[in-house]
Design a protein around this motif. Sequence first.
Motif, PDB file in Angstrom:
ATOM      1  N   LEU A   1     -28.595 -38.437 -53.675  1.00 14.08           N
ATOM      2  CA  LEU A   1     -29.852 -37.677 -54.355  1.00 14.08           C
ATOM      3  C   LEU A   1     -30.532 -37.031 -52.614  1.00 14.08           C
ATOM      4  CD1 LEU A   1     -31.466 -39.228 -57.144  1.00 14.08           C
ATOM      5  CD2 LEU A   1     -30.681 -37.364 -57.392  1.00 14.08           C
ATOM      6  N   TRP A   2     -30.410 -38.294 -51.925  1.00 11.94           N
ATOM      7  CA  TRP A   2     -30.800 -37.592 -50.824  1.00 11.94           C
ATOM      8  C   TRP A   2     -30.146 -36.466 -49.899  1.00 11.94           C
ATOM      9  CZ3 TRP A   2     -34.390 -39.188 -47.133  1.00 11.94           C
ATOM     10  CH2 TRP A   2     -34.450 -38.444 -45.627  1.00 11.94           C
ATOM     11  N   ILE A   3     -28.779 -36.316 -49.774  1.00  9.73           N
ATOM     12  CA  ILE A   3     -28.115 -35.126 -49.299  1.00  9.73           C
ATOM     13  C   ILE A   3     -28.570 -33.646 -49.779  1.00  9.73           C
ATOM     14  CG2 ILE A   3     -26.206 -33.834 -48.851  1.00  9.73           C
ATOM     15  CD1 ILE A   3     -24.587 -37.133 -48.576  1.00  9.73           C
ATOM     16  N   LEU A   4     -29.122 -33.605 -51.489  1.00 12.34           N
ATOM     17  CA  LEU A   4     -28.953 -32.689 -51.841  1.00 12.34           C
ATOM     18  C   LEU A   4     -30.738 -32.265 -51.399  1.00 12.34           C
ATOM     19  CD1 LEU A   4     -28.236 -30.665 -53.778  1.00 12.34           C
ATOM     20  CD2 LEU A   4     -29.208 -32.030 -56.083  1.00 12.34           C
ATOM     21  N   LEU A   5     -31.779 -33.145 -51.559  1.00 13.81           N
ATOM     22  CA  LEU A   5     -33.150 -33.089 -51.140  1.00 13.81           C
ATOM     23  C   LEU A   5     -32.790 -32.855 -49.843  1.00 13.81           C
ATOM     24  CD1 LEU A   5     -35.126 -35.471 -53.609  1.00 13.81           C
ATOM     25  CD2 LEU A   5     -34.243 -33.444 -53.684  1.00 13.81           C
ATOM     26  N   GLY A   6     -32.353 -33.352 -49.003  1.00  8.74           N
ATOM     27  CA  GLY A   6     -32.563 -33.404 -47.106  1.00  8.74           C
ATOM     28  C   GLY A   6     -31.986 -31.869 -47.023  1.00  8.74           C
ATOM     29  N   SER A   7     -30.998 -31.295 -47.796  1.00 12.85           N
ATOM     30  CA  SER A   7     -30.600 -30.015 -47.522  1.00 12.85           C
ATOM     31  C   SER A   7     -31.918 -29.036 -47.371  1.00 12.85           C
ATOM     32  CB  SER A   7     -29.416 -29.373 -48.480  1.00 12.85           C
ATOM     33  OG  SER A   7     -29.748 -29.612 -49.608  1.00 12.85           O
ATOM     34  N   LEU A   8     -32.771 -29.179 -47.929  1.00 13.14           N
ATOM     35  CA  LEU A   8     -34.297 -28.319 -48.224  1.00 13.14           C
ATOM     36  C   LEU A   8     -34.818 -27.293 -46.799  1.00 13.14           C
ATOM     37  CD1 LEU A   8     -36.847 -29.834 -51.140  1.00 13.14           C
ATOM     38  CD2 LEU A   8     -35.023 -27.959 -51.596  1.00 13.14           C
ATOM     39  N   PRO A   9     -34.566 -28.296 -45.791  1.00 10.83           N
ATOM     40  CA  PRO A   9     -35.550 -27.821 -44.534  1.00 10.83           C
ATOM     41  C   PRO A   9     -34.278 -26.718 -43.793  1.00 10.83           C
ATOM     42  CG  PRO A   9     -35.641 -30.151 -44.215  1.00 10.83           C
ATOM     43  CD  PRO A   9     -35.029 -29.826 -45.442  1.00 10.83           C
ATOM     44  N   PHE A  10     -32.699 -27.401 -44.292  1.00 11.53           N
ATOM     45  CA  PHE A  10     -31.178 -26.277 -43.795  1.00 11.53           C
ATOM     46  C   PHE A  10     -31.473 -24.580 -45.331  1.00 11.53           C
ATOM     47  CE2 PHE A  10     -31.338 -30.377 -42.750  1.00 11.53           C
ATOM     48  CZ  PHE A  10     -30.683 -30.069 -41.025  1.00 11.53           C
ATOM     49  N   LEU A  11     -31.758 -24.982 -46.019  1.00 13.30           N
ATOM     50  CA  LEU A  11     -32.292 -24.036 -46.715  1.00 13.30           C
ATOM     51  C   LEU A  11     -33.188 -23.414 -46.251  1.00 13.30           C
ATOM     52  CD1 LEU A  11     -31.719 -25.150 -50.297  1.00 13.30           C
ATOM     53  CD2 LEU A  11     -30.142 -23.679 -49.325  1.00 13.30           C
ATOM     54  N   ALA A  12     -34.427 -23.748 -45.559  1.00 14.52           N
ATOM     55  CA  ALA A  12     -35.351 -22.858 -45.604  1.00 14.52           C
ATOM     56  C   ALA A  12     -34.598 -22.222 -44.263  1.00 14.52           C
ATOM     57  CB  ALA A  12     -36.445 -23.397 -45.039  1.00 14.52           C
ATOM     58  N   ILE A  13     -34.455 -22.728 -43.244  1.00 17.44           N
ATOM     59  CA  ILE A  13     -33.119 -21.824 -42.174  1.00 17.44           C
ATOM     60  C   ILE A  13     -32.495 -20.594 -42.796  1.00 17.44           C
ATOM     61  CG2 ILE A  13     -31.718 -22.475 -39.697  1.00 17.44           C
ATOM     62  CD1 ILE A  13     -32.793 -25.534 -39.827  1.00 17.44           C
ATOM     63  N   GLY A  14     -31.976 -21.708 -43.849  1.00 17.77           N
ATOM     64  CA  GLY A  14     -30.928 -19.859 -43.895  1.00 17.77           C
ATOM     65  C   GLY A  14     -31.658 -18.596 -44.568  1.00 17.77           C
ATOM     66  N   THR A  15     -32.612 -18.585 -44.408  1.00 18.04           N
ATOM     67  CA  THR A  15     -33.651 -17.649 -45.511  1.00 18.04           C
ATOM     68  C   THR A  15     -33.630 -17.287 -44.673  1.00 18.04           C
ATOM     69  OG1 THR A  15     -36.363 -19.158 -45.740  1.00 18.04           O
ATOM     70  CG2 THR A  15     -34.283 -19.182 -47.447  1.00 18.04           C
ATOM     71  N   LEU A  16     -34.759 -17.575 -42.989  1.00 19.05           N
ATOM     72  CA  LEU A  16     -34.480 -17.462 -41.891  1.00 19.05           C
ATOM     73  C   LEU A  16     -33.628 -16.920 -41.672  1.00 19.05           C
ATOM     74  CD1 LEU A  16     -37.810 -17.091 -40.138  1.00 19.05           C
ATOM     75  CD2 LEU A  16     -36.363 -18.879 -38.427  1.00 19.05           C
ATOM     76  N   ILE A  17     -32.712 -17.077 -41.555  1.00 22.21           N
ATOM     77  CA  ILE A  17     -31.282 -16.593 -40.706  1.00 22.21           C
ATOM     78  C   ILE A  17     -31.403 -15.108 -41.566  1.00 22.21           C
ATOM     79  CG2 ILE A  17     -29.017 -16.540 -40.478  1.00 22.21           C
ATOM     80  CD1 ILE A  17     -29.397 -19.468 -39.982  1.00 22.21           C
ATOM     81  N   GLY A  18     -31.770 -15.258 -42.888  1.00 22.32           N
ATOM     82  CA  GLY A  18     -31.358 -14.053 -43.695  1.00 22.32           C
ATOM     83  C   GLY A  18     -32.072 -13.072 -43.373  1.00 22.32           C
ATOM     84  N   MET A  19     -33.168 -12.944 -42.449  1.00 21.03           N
ATOM     85  CA  MET A  19     -34.334 -12.292 -42.413  1.00 21.03           C
ATOM     86  C   MET A  19     -33.407 -10.868 -40.909  1.00 21.03           C
ATOM     87  SD  MET A  19     -36.753 -12.471 -44.245  1.00 21.03           S
ATOM     88  CE  MET A  19     -35.846 -13.214 -45.284  1.00 21.03           C
ATOM     89  N   MET A  20     -32.479 -11.081 -40.347  1.00 23.08           N
ATOM     90  CA  MET A  20     -31.832 -10.688 -39.660  1.00 23.08           C
ATOM     91  C   MET A  20     -31.118  -9.355 -39.882  1.00 23.08           C
ATOM     92  SD  MET A  20     -29.645 -13.421 -37.433  1.00 23.08           S
ATOM     93  CE  MET A  20     -31.175 -15.197 -36.314  1.00 23.08           C
ATOM     94  N   LYS A  21     -30.965  -8.281 -39.293  1.00 23.88           N
ATOM     95  CA  LYS A  21     -30.362  -6.946 -39.315  1.00 23.88           C
ATOM     96  C   LYS A  21     -29.002  -7.019 -39.540  1.00 23.88           C
ATOM     97  CE  LYS A  21     -34.995  -4.802 -37.680  1.00 23.88           C
ATOM     98  NZ  LYS A  21     -35.721  -4.321 -37.139  1.00 23.88           N
ATOM     99  N   LYS A  22     -28.169  -7.059 -38.684  1.00 18.44           N
ATOM    100  CA  LYS A  22     -27.160  -7.757 -38.797  1.00 18.44           C
ATOM    101  C   LYS A  22     -26.191  -8.499 -39.569  1.00 18.44           C
ATOM    102  CE  LYS A  22     -26.670  -3.697 -35.341  1.00 18.44           C
ATOM    103  NZ  LYS A  22     -26.309  -3.560 -33.740  1.00 18.44           N
ATOM    104  N   VAL A  23     -24.977  -8.648 -40.039  1.00 19.39           N
ATOM    105  CA  VAL A  23     -24.208  -9.485 -40.060  1.00 19.39           C
ATOM    106  C   VAL A  23     -23.732 -10.471 -39.435  1.00 19.39           C
ATOM    107  CG1 VAL A  23     -22.594  -9.855 -41.467  1.00 19.39           C
ATOM    108  CG2 VAL A  23     -23.666  -8.050 -42.414  1.00 19.39           C
ATOM    109  N   GLU A  24     -23.235  -9.176 -38.052  1.00 18.92           N
ATOM    110  CA  GLU A  24     -22.223  -9.881 -37.043  1.00 18.92           C
ATOM    111  C   GLU A  24     -23.704 -10.545 -35.978  1.00 18.92           C
ATOM    112  OE1 GLU A  24     -22.581  -7.177 -38.012  1.00 18.92           O
ATOM    113  OE2 GLU A  24     -20.297  -5.893 -38.414  1.00 18.92           O
ATOM    114  N   THR A  25     -24.444 -10.620 -35.876  1.00 18.97           N
ATOM    115  CA  THR A  25     -25.543 -11.485 -35.238  1.00 18.97           C
ATOM    116  C   THR A  25     -26.098 -12.762 -36.172  1.00 18.97           C
ATOM    117  OG1 THR A  25     -26.819  -8.982 -34.493  1.00 18.97           O
ATOM    118  CG2 THR A  25     -28.059 -10.990 -34.291  1.00 18.97           C
ATOM    119  N   ALA A  26     -26.168 -12.453 -37.241  1.00 19.63           N
ATOM    120  CA  ALA A  26     -26.881 -13.704 -37.914  1.00 19.63           C
ATOM    121  C   ALA A  26     -25.246 -15.072 -38.438  1.00 19.63           C
ATOM    122  CB  ALA A  26     -26.704 -13.447 -39.535  1.00 19.63           C
ATOM    123  N   ALA A  27     -24.344 -14.431 -38.087  1.00 21.52           N
ATOM    124  CA  ALA A  27     -23.286 -14.720 -38.089  1.00 21.52           C
ATOM    125  C   ALA A  27     -22.774 -15.887 -36.642  1.00 21.52           C
ATOM    126  CB  ALA A  27     -21.773 -13.982 -38.377  1.00 21.52           C
TER     127      ALA A  27
END
Length: 245
Positions: A138-164
């Motif tokens: 449960l800790w690992i599941l809930l603790g992943s939320l900040p990293f999901l937020a980082i994922g959405t921030l990365i998702g704002m990039m324009k190019k797949v290569e840059t994001a990767a």
Amino acid sequence: MKTFQMQCKFEIIRVLRNRYFVFWSLVMPILFYYIFTNVVNTNAPDKAEWQAHYLMSMTVFSVMGSSMMTLGIRMVQERSQGWSTFIRITPLSDTVYFAAQMMGQSVIHLLSITIIFIAGALINDVSLTALEWVMSGLWILLGSLPFLAIGTLIGMMKKVETAAGISNVIYMVLAVAGGLWMPLEIMPKMMQSIGKWLPSYNFGNGAWEIVRGNMPEWKNILILIAYLAVFMLLSKYVRRKQEAV
């Protein structure tokens, strides 16, 4: 609600079909776990404790990478292919769409946690109480939320290569500097001081405390909440700027 459930289902199926996810989020953490608990001599005074500790490290490593890379890169791909634009002309709202992505990713995390925990029990006969298994999961599941937020921030990039490229660098730096690959205690003092304020260390430390029979420290919880708030606000700000353009 039915629309949300269907979208969650589609997101889960899409992730499971992704070979990149299977390799980096399941195969690699299990392989690293086997190597650093059975091949490399770590000179750990308590082998059983080290095996449980490193199992948590690799589970956190898996979920952290899946949050940032799988979610983030997929969002960039959808934008580059025009999928996100198409979604706007359907009855599906942006809120439901993004919530379904994060919920679907969380279900995938639960699957990853279960598989890696089972691998640890089979490889090294890691023995924890039922409460410790559940609490650490449960800790690992809930603790992943900040990293999901980082994922959405990365998702704002324009190019797949840059994001990767950027997500890979962030992922590896956080993993090493946060003590997921090797204990923070063996690093230089300056690295230790910096590492203890990183989200990766506080994510991992909560799980390490649980398998030692303790509860996550309040500092770990507060730091992760702070990172979650910051990255969510940044993601929202960047998205509004892009929509304005």
